[in-house]
Design an enzyme around this catalytic site. Structure first.
Site, PDB file in Angstrom:
ATOM      1  N   LYS A   1      -1.321  30.327  19.698  1.00  0.00           N
ATOM      2  CA  LYS A   1      -2.486  30.165  20.566  1.00  0.00           C
ATOM      3  C   LYS A   1      -2.000  29.928  21.988  1.00  0.00           C
ATOM      4  CE  LYS A   1      -6.580  27.237  21.145  1.00  0.00           C
ATOM      5  NZ  LYS A   1      -7.329  26.061  20.631  1.00  0.00           N
TER       6      LYS A   1
ATOM      7  N   ARG B   1     -13.172  24.052  27.427  1.00  0.00           N
ATOM      8  CA  ARG B   1     -13.419  22.671  27.852  1.00  0.00           C
ATOM      9  C   ARG B   1     -14.915  22.429  28.007  1.00  0.00           C
ATOM     10  NH1 ARG B   1      -8.138  21.888  30.333  1.00  0.00           N
ATOM     11  NH2 ARG B   1      -6.794  22.314  28.531  1.00  0.00           N
TER      12      ARG B   1
ATOM     13  N   LYS C   1       1.429  26.432  20.434  1.00  0.00           N
ATOM     14  CA  LYS C   1       0.229  26.275  21.267  1.00  0.00           C
ATOM     15  C   LYS C   1       0.667  25.960  22.683  1.00  0.00           C
ATOM     16  CE  LYS C   1      -4.135  23.773  21.710  1.00  0.00           C
ATOM     17  NZ  LYS C   1      -4.977  22.675  21.157  1.00  0.00           N
TER      18      LYS C   1
ATOM     19  N   GLU D   1       9.555  24.822  17.011  1.00  0.00           N
ATOM     20  CA  GLU D   1       8.304  24.245  16.514  1.00  0.00           C
ATOM     21  C   GLU D   1       7.882  24.913  15.201  1.00  0.00           C
ATOM     22  OE1 GLU D   1       6.511  21.768  17.564  1.00  0.00           O
ATOM     23  OE2 GLU D   1       6.830  21.476  19.705  1.00  0.00           O
TER      24      GLU D   1
ATOM     25  N   TYR E   1     -14.238  34.780  18.843  1.00  0.00           N
ATOM     26  CA  TYR E   1     -15.664  34.500  18.972  1.00  0.00           C
ATOM     27  C   TYR E   1     -16.507  35.729  18.670  1.00  0.00           C
ATOM     28  CZ  TYR E   1     -13.800  30.287  21.029  1.00  0.00           C
ATOM     29  OH  TYR E   1     -13.099  29.115  21.213  1.00  0.00           O
TER      30      TYR E   1
END
Length: 330
Positions: free
Chosen positions: A255, A213, A203, A240, A320
């Site tokens: 992401k 936000r 990320k 990671e 979305y």
């Protein structure tokens, strides 16, 4: 022979001659089951609240969220990822409402599970940023820095509360060191070995989070560069990934998706668990804004970006447009 030389013997264009030919030989196909719908639910509202920076996306009421979940099931979408938006007055330094069984996210998880049962994977964002008055993804120490290990204790509690509320999958997105192992242990301690962990393994601290936000009513001042990853780095991402797999991640995420397709491809090569990519708010908003001005063909641009993400190696995509595209594919 012609005056320009011999004609080509190999003609790749033969496999592009018609829509049915192109469809038959397509190497990458989108399917409704590829998609996961991110959805926001806001406490204390009686009507869905439009998100100005994300045309067509809303902060749901509890009732409209249940309707959106049912529509996703009907369209063939695989999952819904829930983000809670509490009332500002309930935010505090520790993000207490994020672990309150009656907090908006836990209530929404129960609502959606009651509505769709096991027909849709009900997934929850496991992070404190929506619930803290400072907007960071963890608790702060006396110097105002995010305290990694104190935050892990909060994440463990969040995982247990979200599992009790009905989450099939928890998605820790805070990028704390060791978060996957702690969350896995916390879930196993309460007998919830069945709850999967979707690790935000990669990320990046991205400029494309801006519209998100607004969507979660973030209180953040400053940035998250001390815990989200540097967009210049690849080896860091692979490290990671390895750590999250070692700690027991059931799925891993990259992401944002679009600006990091090279990273997504590397992760897909290295991972032995399903790879997910998140087409984030800024990616969505750019296409919607350009389409609104008729600068691009909206539907074609949506499909092209999603195809590119899947071609790069994503097994599933948070977008979305999940329900809309799934309907059109069916």
């Amino acid at each position: 022979m012609t005056k320009y030389g011999s004609f080509p013997g190999t003609r790749p264009r033969r496999l592009r001659t018609s829509p049915v030919m192109r469809r038959m030989v397509a190497e990458t196909r989108l399917h409704p089951a590829d998609f996961i719908l991110p959805a926001f639910v806001r406490e204390g509202v009686s009507e869905p609240v439009p998100i100005a920076a994300m045309p067509g996306v809303v902060q749901h009421t509890r009732d409209s969220l249940k309707k959106a979940a049912a529509e996703a099931v009907e369209a063939g979408v695989s999952g819904i990822m829930l983000f809670g938006v509490p009332e500002d007055a309930k935010k505090d330094a520790a993000g207490t409402c994020g672990t309150d069984p009656e907090g908006i996210l836990q209530v929404a998880l129960r609502d959606v599970r009651g509505e769709v049962g096991d027909e849709l994977l009900v997934m929850s964002d496991l992070c404190l940023d929506e619930f803290t008055d400072h907007g960071h993804c963890g608790v702060l120490d006396e110097h105002g820095r995010v305290d990694n290990d104190a935050t892990l204790e909060r994440y463990a509690e969040m995982a247990q509360v979200q599992a009790d509320a009905g989450a099939h999958v928890v998605g820790p997105s805070g990028m704390m060191d060791g978060q996957i192992g702690v969350i896995r242990d916390a879930l196993d301690q309460i007998g919830r070995e069945d709850v999967a962990v979707l690790a935000y393994a990669v990320k990046y601290a991205s400029a494309f989070y801006g519209p998100f936000r607004e969507a979660v009513g973030s209180s953040l001042q400053g940035d998250r560069k001390t815990y989200q990853q540097d967009g210049a780095n690849i080896r860091e991402s692979m490290r990671e990934l390895a750590l999250d797999l070692e700690e027991g991640a059931d799925m891993v995420m990259v992401k944002p998706a679009g600006p990091y397709l090279d990273i997504l491809a590397r992760v897909a090569e290295e991972s032995d668990v399903p790879v997910v990519a998140y087409q984030i708010s800024g990616e969505y908003s750019m296409i919607e804004a350009a389409a609104e001005k008729a600068w691009i063909d909206r539907e074609k641009a949506i499909l092209e970006t999603l195809t590119g993400i899947k071609r790069a190696g994503a097994r599933n995509i948070l977008t979305y447009w999940a329900t809309e595209v799934a309907r059109n594919l069916r």
